[in-house]
Design a protein around this motif. Structure first.
Motif, PDB file in Angstrom:
ATOM      1  N   ALA A 191       0.834  -1.205   0.000  1.00 38.54           N
ATOM      2  CA  ALA A 191       0.000   0.000   0.000  1.00 38.54           C
ATOM      3  C   ALA A 191       0.872   1.259   0.000  1.00 38.54           C
ATOM      4  O   ALA A 191       0.553   2.252  -0.664  1.00 38.54           O
ATOM      5  CB  ALA A 191      -0.922   0.007   1.208  1.00 38.54           C
ATOM      6  N   PHE A 192       1.967   1.191   0.759  1.00 46.08           N
ATOM      7  CA  PHE A 192       2.886   2.334   0.806  1.00 46.08           C
ATOM      8  C   PHE A 192       3.502   2.591  -0.562  1.00 46.08           C
ATOM      9  O   PHE A 192       3.608   3.746  -1.005  1.00 46.08           O
ATOM     10  CB  PHE A 192       3.978   2.061   1.846  1.00 46.08           C
ATOM     11  CG  PHE A 192       5.049   3.119   1.869  1.00 46.08           C
ATOM     12  CD1 PHE A 192       4.815   4.334   2.492  1.00 46.08           C
ATOM     13  CD2 PHE A 192       6.280   2.901   1.249  1.00 46.08           C
ATOM     14  CE1 PHE A 192       5.804   5.328   2.500  1.00 46.08           C
ATOM     15  CE2 PHE A 192       7.267   3.881   1.258  1.00 46.08           C
ATOM     16  CZ  PHE A 192       7.020   5.097   1.886  1.00 46.08           C
ATOM     17  N   MET A 193       3.901   1.528  -1.252  1.00 53.29           N
ATOM     18  CA  MET A 193       4.489   1.677  -2.579  1.00 53.29           C
ATOM     19  C   MET A 193       3.480   2.267  -3.559  1.00 53.29           C
ATOM     20  O   MET A 193       3.813   3.148  -4.359  1.00 53.29           O
ATOM     21  CB  MET A 193       4.977   0.322  -3.087  1.00 53.29           C
ATOM     22  CG  MET A 193       6.223  -0.193  -2.403  1.00 53.29           C
ATOM     23  SD  MET A 193       7.674   0.841  -2.714  1.00 53.29           S
ATOM     24  CE  MET A 193       7.904   0.573  -4.465  1.00 53.29           C
ATOM     25  N   LYS A 194       2.226   1.807  -3.473  1.00 52.29           N
ATOM     26  CA  LYS A 194       1.183   2.314  -4.353  1.00 52.29           C
ATOM     27  C   LYS A 194       0.954   3.805  -4.107  1.00 52.29           C
ATOM     28  O   LYS A 194       0.853   4.609  -5.045  1.00 52.29           O
ATOM     29  CB  LYS A 194      -0.118   1.545  -4.113  1.00 52.29           C
ATOM     30  CG  LYS A 194      -1.355   2.058  -4.863  1.00 52.29           C
ATOM     31  CD  LYS A 194      -1.259   1.763  -6.349  1.00 52.29           C
ATOM     32  CE  LYS A 194      -2.582   1.949  -7.058  1.00 52.29           C
ATOM     33  NZ  LYS A 194      -3.117   3.300  -7.004  1.00 52.29           N
ATOM     34  N   LYS A 195       0.889   4.182  -2.834  1.00 52.53           N
ATOM     35  CA  LYS A 195       0.675   5.578  -2.485  1.00 52.53           C
ATOM     36  C   LYS A 195       1.843   6.438  -2.960  1.00 52.53           C
ATOM     37  O   LYS A 195       1.662   7.549  -3.479  1.00 52.53           O
ATOM     38  CB  LYS A 195       0.539   5.702  -0.969  1.00 52.53           C
ATOM     39  CG  LYS A 195      -0.061   7.022  -0.500  1.00 52.53           C
ATOM     40  CD  LYS A 195      -1.572   6.988  -0.617  1.00 52.53           C
ATOM     41  CE  LYS A 195      -2.209   8.180   0.058  1.00 52.53           C
ATOM     42  NZ  LYS A 195      -3.672   8.167  -0.058  1.00 52.53           N
ATOM     43  N   SER A 196       3.060   5.937  -2.810  1.00 49.23           N
ATOM     44  CA  SER A 196       4.250   6.676  -3.209  1.00 49.23           C
ATOM     45  C   SER A 196       4.275   6.915  -4.714  1.00 49.23           C
ATOM     46  O   SER A 196       4.602   8.007  -5.184  1.00 49.23           O
ATOM     47  CB  SER A 196       5.518   5.924  -2.782  1.00 49.23           C
ATOM     48  OG  SER A 196       5.582   5.811  -1.378  1.00 49.23           O
ATOM     49  N   ILE A 197       3.923   5.875  -5.473  1.00 49.50           N
ATOM     50  CA  ILE A 197       3.895   6.002  -6.934  1.00 49.50           C
ATOM     51  C   ILE A 197       2.829   6.999  -7.363  1.00 49.50           C
ATOM     52  O   ILE A 197       3.054   7.833  -8.238  1.00 49.50           O
ATOM     53  CB  ILE A 197       3.648   4.634  -7.595  1.00 49.50           C
ATOM     54  CG1 ILE A 197       4.868   3.727  -7.395  1.00 49.50           C
ATOM     55  CG2 ILE A 197       3.345   4.785  -9.086  1.00 49.50           C
ATOM     56  CD1 ILE A 197       4.650   2.301  -7.862  1.00 49.50           C
ATOM     57  N   ASP A 198       1.650   6.935  -6.713  1.00 48.54           N
ATOM     58  CA  ASP A 198       0.552   7.847  -7.055  1.00 48.54           C
ATOM     59  C   ASP A 198       0.930   9.305  -6.797  1.00 48.54           C
ATOM     60  O   ASP A 198       0.801  10.168  -7.677  1.00 48.54           O
ATOM     61  CB  ASP A 198      -0.694   7.491  -6.245  1.00 48.54           C
ATOM     62  CG  ASP A 198      -1.320   6.177  -6.686  1.00 48.54           C
ATOM     63  OD1 ASP A 198      -0.805   5.585  -7.654  1.00 48.54           O
ATOM     64  OD2 ASP A 198      -2.302   5.746  -6.062  1.00 48.54           O
ATOM     65  N   LEU A 199       1.405   9.578  -5.578  1.00 44.10           N
ATOM     66  CA  LEU A 199       1.756  10.953  -5.225  1.00 44.10           C
ATOM     67  C   LEU A 199       2.962  11.436  -6.024  1.00 44.10           C
ATOM     68  O   LEU A 199       3.029  12.596  -6.450  1.00 44.10           O
ATOM     69  CB  LEU A 199       2.036  11.044  -3.721  1.00 44.10           C
ATOM     70  CG  LEU A 199       0.839  10.791  -2.796  1.00 44.10           C
ATOM     71  CD1 LEU A 199       1.259  10.850  -1.332  1.00 44.10           C
ATOM     72  CD2 LEU A 199      -0.272  11.797  -3.068  1.00 44.10           C
ATOM     73  N   GLY A 200       3.919  10.535  -6.240  1.00 41.07           N
ATOM     74  CA  GLY A 200       5.095  10.886  -7.021  1.00 41.07           C
ATOM     75  C   GLY A 200       4.740  11.242  -8.455  1.00 41.07           C
ATOM     76  O   GLY A 200       5.297  12.188  -9.027  1.00 41.07           O
ATOM     77  N   SER A 201       3.798  10.510  -9.031  1.00 41.09           N
ATOM     78  CA  SER A 201       3.378  10.774 -10.408  1.00 41.09           C
ATOM     79  C   SER A 201       2.664  12.118 -10.514  1.00 41.09           C
ATOM     80  O   SER A 201       2.882  12.879 -11.469  1.00 41.09           O
ATOM     81  CB  SER A 201       2.467   9.651 -10.906  1.00 41.09           C
ATOM     82  OG  SER A 201       3.160   8.418 -10.941  1.00 41.09           O
ATOM     83  N   LEU A 202       1.795  12.427  -9.533  1.00 36.29           N
ATOM     84  CA  LEU A 202       1.112  13.726  -9.531  1.00 36.29           C
ATOM     85  C   LEU A 202       2.115  14.873  -9.383  1.00 36.29           C
ATOM     86  O   LEU A 202       2.017  15.890 -10.069  1.00 36.29           O
ATOM     87  CB  LEU A 202       0.092  13.775  -8.394  1.00 36.29           C
ATOM     88  CG  LEU A 202      -1.225  13.015  -8.614  1.00 36.29           C
ATOM     89  CD1 LEU A 202      -2.052  12.998  -7.333  1.00 36.29           C
ATOM     90  CD2 LEU A 202      -2.025  13.649  -9.745  1.00 36.29           C
ATOM     91  N   ALA A 203       3.086  14.691  -8.483  1.00 37.74           N
ATOM     92  CA  ALA A 203       4.103  15.722  -8.283  1.00 37.74           C
ATOM     93  C   ALA A 203       4.953  15.885  -9.539  1.00 37.74           C
ATOM     94  O   ALA A 203       5.305  17.012  -9.926  1.00 37.74           O
ATOM     95  CB  ALA A 203       4.989  15.353  -7.093  1.00 37.74           C
TER      96      ALA A 203
END
Length: 371
Positions: free
Chosen positions: A104-116
């Protein structure tokens, strides 16, 4: 009719890209439904902005601030599409199967990283568009009897956001270089000349030893190529129409030839003619101004040392340069085309469409020609 067909196809492609971004990126993000709805509404408004841009592209009555906002959506969609492709790749990397929290942490990191990532590269691309850098290039030309410093401007696209102040700044930077001559390799004017006169008039302030020389690009054909050439001649800019001039004195200079753009073949007027352009050239090195790099493929055994081109914008926004490569043999920079002929392709001094540049900065090219 040609514009209607182009606009229809273009809007269809933009619509499909927006749909793809929504389905494969926004709707897969680990965020609230309200946030997803907000982003999808933003995407819809952005697409409506593309439609508005196509409808107002050449309406001079549109205020510049509004025109700026309407110009952005095309670039936003392209950069979001690239982000979506990156997101797809990252989402399919080998996953940690056992630990749900880490997954879940990896998924969240990828999502927020992509938006940023999408936000930052968009802001950076907008910032880059208004920055014109001096690109210094050393070119060795055999048998050149003395060195020359020349400036190349290309793909300025006067009209819309490229206004009088933009050109005034370019002229200031060029004059500081104290060039022997200035060469403008097409796509200077991208609107009816009557709306561009104030900006174009600034070019009369260019200072060089041997003057300013111009060839048409494909965009001049869209807005009255005859009127544009006539006006440039009236402000003492030499328009090379399948012809050549000699730069320098006492046979210590070089031939400067210029041809019409290859778009002339489609327009059935003002077609390039290299044989005519090279008539009666002196026994000195020869530089050819040709707007599109692919014109070099039409050269056979002509004795040309250097071709100066533009048109590609260096891709303007990476990775669009990969698509440009399908149509042009060279995208940017200096290349040795064959044992005799070199070609330099400018990334352009202005921009077209969205006021964005990423991975291909605007340039004022300062060419140092030596033996």
């Amino acid at each position: 009719m040609r514009f209607i067909i182009f606009a229809t196809v273009f809007l269809l492609v933009m619509g499909l890209l927006s749909f793809f971004i929504s389905k494969r990126f926004i709707n897969k993000l680990d965020i609230s439904k309200k946030s997803k709805l907000f982003l999808n509404i933003f995407l819809l408004i952005n697409f409506l902005g593309v439609i508005a841009y196509m409808c107002t592209r050449y309406l001079v009555s549109v205020p510049n601030d509004l025109y700026f906002l309407l110009s952005l959506p095309i670039g936003v969609i392209f950069l979001l599409f690239c982000t979506t492709l990156m997101y797809e790749v990252l989402s399919h990397l080998p996953k940690i199967r056992k630990d749900k929290k880490r997954r879940a942490f990896m998924k969240k990191s990828i999502d927020l990283g992509s938006l940023a990532f999408a936000t930052s590269i968009t802001a950076k691309a907008i910032y880059n568009a208004k920055q014109s850098y001096i690109e210094k290039v050393n070119v060795k030309i055999p048998n050149l009897k003395k060195p020359y410093n020349v400036v190349q401007l290309s793909d300025v696209h006067i009209g819309g956001l490229i206004d009088q102040d933009f050109i005034k700044d370019i002229v200031y930077k060029v004059n500081k270089l104290n060039p022997d001559a200035v060469f403008i390799t097409g796509d200077l004017v991208d609107t009816d000349i009557k709306f561009a006169k104030k900006a174009v008039d600034e070019l009369e302030n260019l200072k060089s030893k041997y003057g300013t020389y111009f060839i048409v690009g494909n965009h001049e054909y869209f807005h009255g190529v005859e009127e544009i050439m006539a006006y440039l001649k009236s402000i003492n800019i030499k328009v090379l129409e399948n012809e050549n001039v000699y730069i320098g004195k006492d046979n210590q200079g070089f031939n400067l030839a210029g041809v019409y753009d290859v778009f002339g073949y489609r327009a059935n007027k003002f077609e390039p003619d290299i044989k005519k352009a090279l008539e009666d050239v002196k026994d000195s090195p020869t530089i050819l101004l040709a707007h599109q790099p692919k014109y070099i493929n039409e050269l056979n055994n002509q004795n040309i040392d250097l071709v100066l081109s533009g048109h590609t914008h260096g891709g303007q926004i990476v990775p669009f340069n990969l698509l440009v490569r399908l149509a042009q043999p060279y995208i940017k920079g200096l290349h040795q085309h064959n044992p005799k002929t070199q070609i330099y392709v400018s990334k352009g001094t202005g921009f077209w469409g969205p006021p964005m540049r990423l991975g291909a900065s605007s340039e004022i090219t300062y060419l140092k020609l030596t033996s």
